[in-house]
Design a protein around this motif. Structure first.
Motif, mmCIF file in Angstrom:
data_model
loop_
_atom_site.group_PDB
_atom_site.id
_atom_site.type_symbol
_atom_site.label_atom_id
_atom_site.label_comp_id
_atom_site.label_asym_id
_atom_site.label_seq_id
_atom_site.Cartn_x
_atom_site.Cartn_y
_atom_site.Cartn_z
ATOM 1 N N GLU A 258 0.854 -1.199 0.000
ATOM 2 C CA GLU A 258 0.000 0.000 0.000
ATOM 3 C C GLU A 258 0.888 1.247 0.000
ATOM 4 O O GLU A 258 1.949 1.261 0.636
ATOM 5 C CB GLU A 258 -0.886 0.014 1.254
ATOM 6 N N LYS B 115 2.758 3.681 -6.755
ATOM 7 C CA LYS B 115 2.570 3.094 -8.086
ATOM 8 C C LYS B 115 1.828 4.035 -9.039
ATOM 9 O O LYS B 115 2.264 4.232 -10.167
ATOM 10 C CB LYS B 115 1.793 1.769 -7.983
ATOM 11 N N GLU C 56 -5.905 -3.175 -11.472
ATOM 12 C CA GLU C 56 -6.642 -4.323 -10.935
ATOM 13 C C GLU C 56 -6.833 -4.148 -9.435
ATOM 14 O O GLU C 56 -5.984 -3.524 -8.786
ATOM 15 C CB GLU C 56 -5.871 -5.610 -11.210
ATOM 16 N N PRO C 57 -7.878 -4.699 -8.801
ATOM 17 C CA PRO C 57 -8.969 -5.339 -9.520
ATOM 18 C C PRO C 57 -9.771 -4.286 -10.272
ATOM 19 O O PRO C 57 -10.027 -3.216 -9.746
ATOM 20 C CB PRO C 57 -9.801 -5.979 -8.391
ATOM 21 N N ARG D 290 -14.845 -5.314 -8.364
ATOM 22 C CA ARG D 290 -13.875 -4.564 -7.550
ATOM 23 C C ARG D 290 -14.437 -4.142 -6.186
ATOM 24 O O ARG D 290 -13.835 -4.398 -5.156
ATOM 25 C CB ARG D 290 -13.388 -3.321 -8.324
ATOM 26 N N LEU E 279 -13.049 -4.875 -2.429
ATOM 27 C CA LEU E 279 -12.358 -3.829 -1.655
ATOM 28 C C LEU E 279 -13.163 -3.279 -0.489
ATOM 29 O O LEU E 279 -12.576 -2.826 0.501
ATOM 30 C CB LEU E 279 -11.893 -2.689 -2.574
ATOM 31 N N PHE F 177 -10.864 -12.412 -7.528
ATOM 32 C CA PHE F 177 -9.760 -11.668 -8.161
ATOM 33 C C PHE F 177 -9.434 -12.308 -9.514
ATOM 34 O O PHE F 177 -9.179 -11.606 -10.498
ATOM 35 C CB PHE F 177 -8.512 -11.663 -7.269
ATOM 36 N N ARG G 269 -9.699 -10.742 -13.159
ATOM 37 C CA ARG G 269 -8.471 -10.678 -13.989
ATOM 38 C C ARG G 269 -8.728 -11.259 -15.369
ATOM 39 O O ARG G 269 -8.292 -10.705 -16.382
ATOM 40 C CB ARG G 269 -7.352 -11.447 -13.274
ATOM 41 N N ARG H 152 -1.070 -3.265 -10.536
ATOM 42 C CA ARG H 152 -1.289 -4.593 -9.933
ATOM 43 C C ARG H 152 -1.758 -5.604 -10.975
ATOM 44 O O ARG H 152 -2.496 -5.285 -11.892
ATOM 45 C CB ARG H 152 -2.309 -4.562 -8.782
ATOM 46 N N SER I 249 0.016 -9.634 -7.244
ATOM 47 C CA SER I 249 -0.734 -9.228 -6.049
ATOM 48 C C SER I 249 -1.501 -10.422 -5.480
ATOM 49 O O SER I 249 -1.575 -10.580 -4.264
ATOM 50 C CB SER I 249 -1.713 -8.085 -6.369
ATOM 51 N N THR I 250 -2.061 -11.249 -6.349
ATOM 52 C CA THR I 250 -2.751 -12.445 -5.841
ATOM 53 C C THR I 250 -1.750 -13.405 -5.204
ATOM 54 O O THR I 250 -2.004 -13.980 -4.144
ATOM 55 C CB THR I 250 -3.520 -13.162 -6.976
ATOM 56 N N TYR J 14 -0.857 -11.332 -1.755
ATOM 57 C CA TYR J 14 -1.944 -11.029 -0.797
ATOM 58 C C TYR J 14 -2.750 -12.283 -0.448
ATOM 59 O O TYR J 14 -3.022 -12.534 0.712
ATOM 60 C CB TYR J 14 -2.880 -9.950 -1.353
ATOM 61 N N GLN J 15 -3.187 -13.036 -1.479
ATOM 62 C CA GLN J 15 -4.002 -14.223 -1.182
ATOM 63 C C GLN J 15 -3.107 -15.435 -0.923
ATOM 64 O O GLN J 15 -3.375 -16.230 -0.029
ATOM 65 C CB GLN J 15 -4.976 -14.524 -2.338
ATOM 66 N N ARG K 158 -3.627 9.728 1.614
ATOM 67 C CA ARG K 158 -4.393 9.740 0.358
ATOM 68 C C ARG K 158 -5.868 9.492 0.657
ATOM 69 O O ARG K 158 -6.744 10.162 0.147
ATOM 70 C CB ARG K 158 -3.831 8.644 -0.564
ATOM 71 N N ASP L 40 -9.265 0.587 2.671
ATOM 72 C CA ASP L 40 -10.065 -0.516 2.133
ATOM 73 C C ASP L 40 -9.823 -1.783 2.955
ATOM 74 O O ASP L 40 -9.089 -1.771 3.938
ATOM 75 C CB ASP L 40 -9.814 -0.705 0.626
ATOM 76 N N PHE M 287 -8.025 -4.331 2.618
ATOM 77 C CA PHE M 287 -6.654 -4.824 2.783
ATOM 78 C C PHE M 287 -5.793 -3.819 3.546
ATOM 79 O O PHE M 287 -4.967 -4.209 4.360
ATOM 80 C CB PHE M 287 -6.046 -5.161 1.416
HETATM 81 P P1 TMP Z 1 -5.413 -0.406 -4.789
HETATM 82 O O1 TMP Z 1 -6.343 -0.084 -5.901
HETATM 83 O O2 TMP Z 1 -5.305 0.676 -3.769
HETATM 84 O O3 TMP Z 1 -4.119 -0.966 -5.233
HETATM 85 O O4 TMP Z 1 -6.169 -1.530 -3.970
HETATM 86 C C1 TMP Z 1 -6.278 -2.831 -4.401
HETATM 87 C C2 TMP Z 1 -6.207 -3.712 -3.183
HETATM 88 O O5 TMP Z 1 -6.538 -5.047 -3.560
HETATM 89 C C3 TMP Z 1 -4.825 -3.741 -2.563
HETATM 90 O O6 TMP Z 1 -4.942 -3.717 -1.150
HETATM 91 C C4 TMP Z 1 -4.284 -5.080 -2.981
HETATM 92 C C5 TMP Z 1 -5.515 -5.930 -3.165
HETATM 93 N N1 TMP Z 1 -5.373 -6.978 -4.178
HETATM 94 C C6 TMP Z 1 -5.313 -8.302 -3.788
HETATM 95 O O7 TMP Z 1 -5.404 -8.592 -2.599
HETATM 96 N N2 TMP Z 1 -5.177 -9.268 -4.747
HETATM 97 C C7 TMP Z 1 -5.103 -8.979 -6.082
HETATM 98 O O8 TMP Z 1 -4.973 -9.889 -6.915
HETATM 99 C C8 TMP Z 1 -5.166 -7.581 -6.476
HETATM 100 C C9 TMP Z 1 -5.093 -7.221 -7.925
HETATM 101 C C10 TMP Z 1 -5.293 -6.625 -5.502
#
Ligand code: TMP
Length: 226
Positions: free
Chosen positions: A15, A19, A42-43, A53, A57, A73, A77, A99, A103-104, A107-108, A152, A161, A163
């Motif tokens: 975060e 980017k 993404e998403p 999305r 989120l 996700f 995608r 992303r 990211s998957t 994060y996952q 932000r 959000d 995450f």
């Molecule tokens: P962002 O638009 O601020 O980057 O937020 C997207 C959030 O979604 C960010 O916390 C990362 C998460 N995310 C996943 O957990 N898995 C994924 O595959 C993607 C694309 C995003």
């Protein structure tokens, strides 16, 4: 429309890594040089994916578990790839995506503790052969990134959000996982120090991208890439 083959560039990181700022800077620069550039994220990024999305989120999917989230996700995608990214690449566009599959993985997969076979299978179906030419991973300490993201969020009054709300140790694990990706796939994944000055980060990214970008016909021979 130029005649070069397309190039798929993804941006990853925790975060508040910066980017979006860097994507916009790179997009402006490449456009000034005559490239067709598509900026996407993404998403989301396609109509179907944008519909999914907010479910991801705002946390609506969280109670159904990490597998469900990972599948959503992946569904988003695949729609994004087939509706937007693949057609753009086929037309020779430079696609900059905020992303993507990494990211998957992080994060996952890593912090969601999903078994690798599950995420690998999902990834294969989701990307369907569309793999980034280069992935820029912007590295910042979790604490700094979260502070930036918080600022932000309060500016656009969106708030954290699903995450962003997680514990700092989880964000630190993600940072580590992104750094490890650069070690396991050094040809594709490039680590960039997000604590450097914005101009320095932009220049580093430009140099990495220039090294793989097909040249425009007017500036030289086609590289024959993709
Ligand atoms: P962002 O638009 O601020 O980057 O937020 C997207 C959030 O979604 C960010 O916390 C990362 C998460 N995310 C996943 O957990 N898995 C994924 O595959 C993607 C694309 C995003």
């Amino acid at each position: 429309m130029n005649q070069v083959t397309g190039c798929f560039i993804t941006f990853e990181g925790g975060e508040g890594a910066g980017k979006s700022t860097q994507i916009n800077r790179l997009a402006n620069l490449l456009r000034r040089r005559g490239h067709d550039v598509l900026v996407t994220r993404e998403p989301g990024g396609s109509q179907g994916a944008e519909a999914v999305r907010h479910v991801l989120l705002d946390g609506q999917a969280e109670e159904f578990g990490v597998r469900m989230e990972a599948i959503l996700f992946a569904a988003a995608r695949n729609d994004h790839v087939e509706q937007i990214i693949r057609p753009a690449l086929e037309e020779g566009t430079v696609v900059l995506c905020d992303r993507f599959m990494d990211s998957t993985r992080v994060y996952q997969g890593v912090t969601g503790n999903l078994e690798p076979a599950f995420t690998e299978n999902l990834e294969r179906v989701a990307v369907h052969g569309v793999v980034p030419d280069i992935t820029i991973i912007i590295d910042v300490p979790a604490k700094t990134g979260l502070e930036r993201a918080r600022k932000r969020g309060s500016k656009d009054s969106s708030g954290p959000d699903r995450f962003e709300k997680e514990e700092i140790v989880t964000h630190e694990k993600r940072r580590e996982a992104f750094r490890e990706l650069c070690q396991s796939e050094p040809d594709r994944c490039k680590l960039v120090d997000g604590m450097a000055k914005e101009d320095t980060v932009a220049l580093t990214i430009l140099e990495l991208v220039e090294a793989i970008l097909p040249e425009l016909p007017s500036t030289g021979a086609k590289s024959g890439k993709r």
